[in-house]
Design a protein around this motif. Structure first.
Motif, PDB file in Angstrom:
ATOM      1  N   TRP A  30     -50.290  37.188  27.060  1.00 32.94           N
ATOM      2  CA  TRP A  30     -50.500  36.347  25.876  1.00 32.94           C
ATOM      3  C   TRP A  30     -51.219  35.026  26.130  1.00 32.94           C
ATOM      4  O   TRP A  30     -51.722  34.415  25.194  1.00 32.94           O
ATOM      5  CB  TRP A  30     -49.189  36.087  25.144  1.00 32.94           C
ATOM      6  N   ASP A  31     -51.269  34.568  27.366  1.00 32.68           N
ATOM      7  CA  ASP A  31     -51.927  33.301  27.670  1.00 32.68           C
ATOM      8  C   ASP A  31     -53.349  33.572  28.139  1.00 32.68           C
ATOM      9  O   ASP A  31     -53.547  34.210  29.173  1.00 32.68           O
ATOM     10  CB  ASP A  31     -51.151  32.537  28.744  1.00 32.68           C
ATOM     11  N   PRO A  32     -54.359  33.126  27.402  1.00 40.41           N
ATOM     12  CA  PRO A  32     -55.739  33.502  27.701  1.00 40.41           C
ATOM     13  C   PRO A  32     -56.247  33.051  29.063  1.00 40.41           C
ATOM     14  O   PRO A  32     -57.118  33.687  29.633  1.00 40.41           O
ATOM     15  CB  PRO A  32     -56.555  32.860  26.575  1.00 40.41           C
ATOM     16  N   GLY A  33     -55.706  31.982  29.618  1.00 38.66           N
ATOM     17  CA  GLY A  33     -56.176  31.516  30.913  1.00 38.66           C
ATOM     18  C   GLY A  33     -55.521  32.193  32.098  1.00 38.66           C
ATOM     19  O   GLY A  33     -56.038  32.171  33.213  1.00 38.66           O
ATOM     20  N   GLU A 127     -58.854  22.756  22.865  1.00 35.15           N
ATOM     21  CA  GLU A 127     -58.767  23.250  21.486  1.00 35.15           C
ATOM     22  C   GLU A 127     -59.130  24.729  21.417  1.00 35.15           C
ATOM     23  O   GLU A 127     -58.482  25.504  20.719  1.00 35.15           O
ATOM     24  CB  GLU A 127     -59.659  22.429  20.553  1.00 35.15           C
ATOM     25  N   LYS A 128     -60.161  25.129  22.159  1.00 35.01           N
ATOM     26  CA  LYS A 128     -60.524  26.545  22.221  1.00 35.01           C
ATOM     27  C   LYS A 128     -59.382  27.347  22.819  1.00 35.01           C
ATOM     28  O   LYS A 128     -59.044  28.434  22.335  1.00 35.01           O
ATOM     29  CB  LYS A 128     -61.803  26.750  23.027  1.00 35.01           C
ATOM     30  N   LEU A 129     -58.767  26.810  23.858  1.00 36.31           N
ATOM     31  CA  LEU A 129     -57.628  27.477  24.473  1.00 36.31           C
ATOM     32  C   LEU A 129     -56.515  27.684  23.443  1.00 36.31           C
ATOM     33  O   LEU A 129     -55.916  28.761  23.372  1.00 36.31           O
ATOM     34  CB  LEU A 129     -57.114  26.652  25.655  1.00 36.31           C
ATOM     35  N   GLY A 130     -56.249  26.684  22.614  1.00 43.59           N
ATOM     36  CA  GLY A 130     -55.239  26.817  21.560  1.00 43.59           C
ATOM     37  C   GLY A 130     -55.566  27.941  20.598  1.00 43.59           C
ATOM     38  O   GLY A 130     -54.689  28.724  20.221  1.00 43.59           O
ATOM     39  N   ASN A 131     -56.827  28.038  20.188  1.00 40.84           N
ATOM     40  CA  ASN A 131     -57.245  29.125  19.300  1.00 40.84           C
ATOM     41  C   ASN A 131     -57.080  30.486  19.969  1.00 40.84           C
ATOM     42  O   ASN A 131     -56.652  31.456  19.338  1.00 40.84           O
ATOM     43  CB  ASN A 131     -58.703  28.936  18.866  1.00 40.84           C
ATOM     44  N   ASP A 132     -57.401  30.547  21.258  1.00 42.17           N
ATOM     45  CA  ASP A 132     -57.278  31.803  21.991  1.00 42.17           C
ATOM     46  C   ASP A 132     -55.812  32.219  22.163  1.00 42.17           C
ATOM     47  O   ASP A 132     -55.495  33.404  22.135  1.00 42.17           O
ATOM     48  CB  ASP A 132     -57.964  31.700  23.347  1.00 42.17           C
ATOM     49  N   VAL A 133     -54.907  31.230  22.305  1.00 37.23           N
ATOM     50  CA  VAL A 133     -53.479  31.541  22.388  1.00 37.23           C
ATOM     51  C   VAL A 133     -53.019  32.219  21.105  1.00 37.23           C
ATOM     52  O   VAL A 133     -52.286  33.214  21.146  1.00 37.23           O
ATOM     53  CB  VAL A 133     -52.636  30.271  22.669  1.00 37.23           C
ATOM     54  N   VAL A 134     -53.453  31.706  19.965  1.00 37.57           N
ATOM     55  CA  VAL A 134     -53.076  32.306  18.679  1.00 37.57           C
ATOM     56  C   VAL A 134     -53.490  33.773  18.659  1.00 37.57           C
ATOM     57  O   VAL A 134     -52.688  34.657  18.326  1.00 37.57           O
ATOM     58  CB  VAL A 134     -53.707  31.545  17.491  1.00 37.57           C
TER      59      VAL A 134
END
Length: 144
Positions: A30-33, A127-134
């Motif tokens: 679930w975590d994109p990174g 901010e992109k990371l936040g969107n990717d988490v969603v």
């Protein structure tokens, strides 16, 4: 200290989502990174459990040790640390109905040393990371 926050609804009951998020080994889903996330102690997941997390952020690989700081109904807090950054992932869960959960994901990044100078410049990438988490957490929740 840069922060990212998202509130969104996922298609999974809160009773399944809480334990899933508390076991940070699941961050690979679930975590994109996250590239890998392995338990350090091999014990059952509980407050104090630790994981070795290898992540990629802005094209660079980094390793942090995460620990489960809070795990209670409706609330999971994980803290990851290395010499450059301390990451606080605070996740609040609220049942919407029997099959869905509202997630508030709040992440704070405390950069240390020279990295602290770059902190404000990282806001767009965070901010992109936040969107990717969603996106990724919503997909992972569908599979629970």
């Amino acid at each position: 200290m840069p922060t990212v926050e998202r509130t969104f609804v996922v298609p999974a009951p809160v009773e399944k989502l809480g334990p899933y998020l508390a076991d940070f080994a699941n961050a690979e889903e679930w975590d994109p990174g996250t590239k890998t996330c392995t338990p350090v102690d091999g014990q059952p997941v509980q407050v104090g459990s630790r994981w070795r997390n290898v992540s990629e952020f802005m094209g660079r690989e980094t390793e942090l040790e995460y620990r489960l700081e809070v795990w209670e109904p409706g609330h999971v807090r994980l803290v990851g640390e290395n010499k450059t950054v301390t990451s606080h992932d605070d996740i609040t869960l609220r049942a919407v109905d029997a099959a869905s959960t509202e997630v508030t994901y709040h992440a704070e990044f405390d950069f240390h040393g020279v990295a602290a100078l770059a902190g404000p410049l990282l806001k767009p990438a965070l901010e992109k990371l936040g969107n990717d988490v969603v996106e990724q957490l919503t997909g992972a929740a569908r599979r629970l």
